[in-house]
Design a protein around this motif. Structure first.
Motif, PDB file in Angstrom:
ATOM      1  N   TYR A   1      -3.884  -6.680  -7.020  1.00 51.61           N
ATOM      2  CA  TYR A   1      -3.887  -6.041  -5.709  1.00 51.61           C
ATOM      3  C   TYR A   1      -2.442  -5.969  -5.237  1.00 51.61           C
ATOM      4  O   TYR A   1      -1.745  -6.989  -5.189  1.00 51.61           O
ATOM      5  CB  TYR A   1      -4.744  -6.858  -4.738  1.00 51.61           C
ATOM      6  CG  TYR A   1      -4.794  -6.303  -3.340  1.00 51.61           C
ATOM      7  CD1 TYR A   1      -5.341  -5.053  -3.082  1.00 51.61           C
ATOM      8  CD2 TYR A   1      -4.298  -7.037  -2.261  1.00 51.61           C
ATOM      9  CE1 TYR A   1      -5.392  -4.540  -1.799  1.00 51.61           C
ATOM     10  CE2 TYR A   1      -4.357  -6.534  -0.966  1.00 51.61           C
ATOM     11  CZ  TYR A   1      -4.894  -5.278  -0.743  1.00 51.61           C
ATOM     12  OH  TYR A   1      -4.939  -4.776   0.538  1.00 51.61           O
TER      13      TYR A   1
ATOM     14  N   LYS B   1      -2.617 -10.632   0.278  1.00 56.46           N
ATOM     15  CA  LYS B   1      -3.984 -10.949   0.670  1.00 56.46           C
ATOM     16  C   LYS B   1      -3.984 -11.714   1.991  1.00 56.46           C
ATOM     17  O   LYS B   1      -2.951 -12.239   2.416  1.00 56.46           O
ATOM     18  CB  LYS B   1      -4.673 -11.754  -0.427  1.00 56.46           C
ATOM     19  CG  LYS B   1      -4.876 -10.981  -1.724  1.00 56.46           C
ATOM     20  CD  LYS B   1      -5.528 -11.835  -2.805  1.00 56.46           C
ATOM     21  CE  LYS B   1      -5.689 -11.037  -4.101  1.00 56.46           C
ATOM     22  NZ  LYS B   1      -6.298 -11.852  -5.177  1.00 56.46           N
TER      23      LYS B   1
ATOM     24  N   LEU C   1      -8.014  -6.508  -9.036  1.00 57.09           N
ATOM     25  CA  LEU C   1      -8.902  -5.481  -8.491  1.00 57.09           C
ATOM     26  C   LEU C   1     -10.140  -5.299  -9.379  1.00 57.09           C
ATOM     27  O   LEU C   1     -10.051  -5.413 -10.604  1.00 57.09           O
ATOM     28  CB  LEU C   1      -8.166  -4.151  -8.368  1.00 57.09           C
ATOM     29  CG  LEU C   1      -7.018  -4.111  -7.351  1.00 57.09           C
ATOM     30  CD1 LEU C   1      -6.194  -2.836  -7.546  1.00 57.09           C
ATOM     31  CD2 LEU C   1      -7.555  -4.195  -5.933  1.00 57.09           C
TER      32      LEU C   1
ATOM     33  N   THR D   1     -11.310  -7.244  -4.737  1.00 57.99           N
ATOM     34  CA  THR D   1     -10.813  -8.074  -5.833  1.00 57.99           C
ATOM     35  C   THR D   1     -11.941  -8.918  -6.399  1.00 57.99           C
ATOM     36  O   THR D   1     -12.923  -9.209  -5.720  1.00 57.99           O
ATOM     37  CB  THR D   1      -9.674  -8.976  -5.335  1.00 57.99           C
ATOM     38  OG1 THR D   1     -10.080  -9.626  -4.110  1.00 57.99           O
ATOM     39  CG2 THR D   1      -8.422  -8.158  -5.070  1.00 57.99           C
TER      40      THR D   1
ATOM     41  N   TYR E   1      -7.646   0.549  -1.208  1.00 57.54           N
ATOM     42  CA  TYR E   1      -8.449  -0.298  -2.089  1.00 57.54           C
ATOM     43  C   TYR E   1      -9.669  -0.886  -1.382  1.00 57.54           C
ATOM     44  O   TYR E   1     -10.534  -1.485  -2.026  1.00 57.54           O
ATOM     45  CB  TYR E   1      -7.583  -1.421  -2.662  1.00 57.54           C
ATOM     46  CG  TYR E   1      -6.374  -0.913  -3.383  1.00 57.54           C
ATOM     47  CD1 TYR E   1      -6.432  -0.551  -4.731  1.00 57.54           C
ATOM     48  CD2 TYR E   1      -5.158  -0.743  -2.716  1.00 57.54           C
ATOM     49  CE1 TYR E   1      -5.323  -0.054  -5.398  1.00 57.54           C
ATOM     50  CE2 TYR E   1      -4.044  -0.252  -3.380  1.00 57.54           C
ATOM     51  CZ  TYR E   1      -4.136   0.101  -4.716  1.00 57.54           C
ATOM     52  OH  TYR E   1      -3.035   0.603  -5.366  1.00 57.54           O
TER      53      TYR E   1
ATOM     54  N   TYR F   1      -9.581  -3.160   1.336  1.00 54.39           N
ATOM     55  CA  TYR F   1      -9.424  -4.552   1.765  1.00 54.39           C
ATOM     56  C   TYR F   1      -9.316  -4.669   3.287  1.00 54.39           C
ATOM     57  O   TYR F   1     -10.081  -5.381   3.930  1.00 54.39           O
ATOM     58  CB  TYR F   1      -8.204  -5.192   1.117  1.00 54.39           C
ATOM     59  CG  TYR F   1      -8.365  -6.670   0.807  1.00 54.39           C
ATOM     60  CD1 TYR F   1      -8.903  -7.546   1.745  1.00 54.39           C
ATOM     61  CD2 TYR F   1      -7.991  -7.191  -0.420  1.00 54.39           C
ATOM     62  CE1 TYR F   1      -9.067  -8.891   1.465  1.00 54.39           C
ATOM     63  CE2 TYR F   1      -8.148  -8.540  -0.716  1.00 54.39           C
ATOM     64  CZ  TYR F   1      -8.682  -9.377   0.226  1.00 54.39           C
ATOM     65  OH  TYR F   1      -8.845 -10.714  -0.062  1.00 54.39           O
TER      66      TYR F   1
END
Length: 463
Positions: free
Chosen positions: A76, A80, A91, A373, A410, A412
């Protein structure tokens, strides 16, 4: 010697205050509908909340991420969250295909083929976010607006603010609720008057066939005899109340006895799914083993809202799987989606065909989403993700066939038109004609509200 407020009313002004109080109590006993005017013209009159317990994955359902698909098993590329429930790896692309549906062309995962046919009725919120990565705290935040304190649930606030449309049924019913992660607090009234709490039918660990009201009929007494018996009990309770003064628990008990008596007339009919046609049972998937359990819940919800129940919550909480796939994502999400997809589409279709979707607000989602993830020994799981997740609305005055807000490339973090849980609550209340800043209750020296000291209405999604 100090006297109670009731004694003061009895002794002063020739007892006219006590007469007024007696009149109010008589109205309650006679079953008159209790309702309150909204702050502004409402778009919706009632709510059905479809809770997906455990946290469904947005990037596998309604939040398609082409970039995630391209970079499967790569790191990623961003930082985070500082607070995570557990460590995660690289990922993980969605194992399910997405394709556009309806005139809106909104992409929906193959996990939801039936709901995909209703996508033009959905208002998909791809940018919801909360504050807690643990089930208990996140569930409380979603239901009550607080993840740290005991607060009234949103169903209780709505019931308190608007009252009931049908005095023979509870204003707030929760079908097959989970007893985990907050349990009764998720449908409780906390410091609001106790009659605003949710009435549970069954629990998540049992089949929805068992979601019945116990002792709803008395084969040993006529209705007239029960009324006489109840009148005696209530007179004793009110005598005690006169001597003690205000007593929230006792007042709630008096009202609950009256409601229970009135429910004997209407609840059996509301729960009689055999009165529905075979075509309706098939629409909800009640004739299929995989979908029967949740299908019954959805059909009960429709039967309750058409009878005037203000807030109905139905919980999907498969005790073996739930939506909490830290591993076995493919197996778990496939099973969960198969159990709810057809019933939910059936509910939306049925509400729409009956003209109920126009003023019934349907809310779908879990306490949070899941990370893009991977997690687990087989790299086939996702962790909890409150940073950006998907919920959707339908009916009740929201725009249809739209996606609102967005997560990053992605899936997140919520990054565009972010909708905090407080914003979600503020918007729900607004659609019901309630100003979230004005729906307050004074307790422990301060005014409380569902949205605490935050919350903004997402006016952009309102039709």
């Amino acid at each position: 010697m100090p006297i109670s407020r009731r004694q003061m009313l009895q002794r002063s002004s020739a007892g006219f205050g006590a007469l007024a109080l007696a009149s109010l109590l008589t109205e309650e006993a006679c079953g008159e509908t209790v309702s309150h005017l909204p702050h502004h013209t409402p778009k919706a009159k009632r709510v059905i909340f479809l809770l997906m317990k455990g946290g469904p994955s947005g990037v596998d359902t309604f939040d398609y991420k082409p970039q995630l698909q391209k970079e499967d098993h790569k790191p990623y590329p961003f930082e985070k969250p500082r607070v995570q429930f557990a460590p995660t790896g690289e990922l993980l692309a969605s194992p399910w295909k997405f394709k556009p549906h309806g005139e809106s062309g909104i992409p929906v995962s193959e996990l939801f083929p039936h709901v995909a046919q209703c996508v033009d009725d959905l208002c998909i919120l791809n940018s919801v976010h909360g504050t807690n990565p643990a089930h208990g705290g996140a569930a409380l935040k979603l239901h009550t607006g607080s993840d740290t304190f005991v607060r009234p649930s949103m169903g209780s606030w709505i019931n308190y603010g608007l009252g009931t449309e049908n005095n023979n049924l509870p204003g707030f019913i929760t079908i097959c609720p989970t007893l985990a992660h907050g349990g009764t607090k998720n449908w409780g009234a906390a410091f609001l008057p106790a009659e605003n709490a949710g009435t549970p039918l069954g629990v998540a660990s049992q089949s929805s066939e068992q979601a019945q009201v116990k002792y709803i009929q008395n084969a040993n007494l006529t209705r007239e005899a029960q009324r006489l018996q109840l009148d005696l009990t209530q007179s004793l309770n009110r005598d005690l109340l006169d001597s003690t003064g205000p007593h929230a628990e006792l007042e709630a008990r008096i009202q609950s006895f009256e409601l229970a008596f009135r429910m004997q007339m209407e609840m059996p009919a509301a729960l009689d799914l055999a009165a529905e046609s075979q075509a309706t049972h098939q629409l909800y998937g009640i004739d299929e083993s995989v979908t029967a359990d949740y299908g019954r819940q959805c059909l009960m919800a429709r039967r309750f809202v058409e009878r005037g129940v203000r807030f109905v919550q139905i919980t999907h909480s498969n005790t073996e799987v739930q939506w909490d796939q830290h591993g076995n994502l493919r197996k778990g999400h496939t099973q969960n989606a198969a159990e709810v997809d057809k019933p939910i589409a059936g509910l939306l279709t049925d509400l729409k065909s009956r003209g109920l979707l126009d003023d019934t607000l349907v809310l779908w989602g879990g306490e949070f989403g899941r990370t893009p993830t991977c997690q687990g020994a087989g790299h086939d799981g996702r962790d909890h993700n409150p940073e950006g997740f998907t919920m959707w609305l339908a009916g009740g005055g929201v725009k249809s066939g739209i996606r609102y807000g967005a997560t990053d490339d992605y899936g997140y973090y919520a990054v565009e038109n972010k909708v905090h849980i407080h914003d979600l609550h503020a918007t729900l209340l607004h659609l019901l004609g309630i100003d979230h800043k004005r729906l307050t209750y004074r307790h422990a020296g301060r005014d409380f509200r569902l949205t605490d000291v935050a919350g903004h209405v997402a006016h952009e999604i309102i039709a």
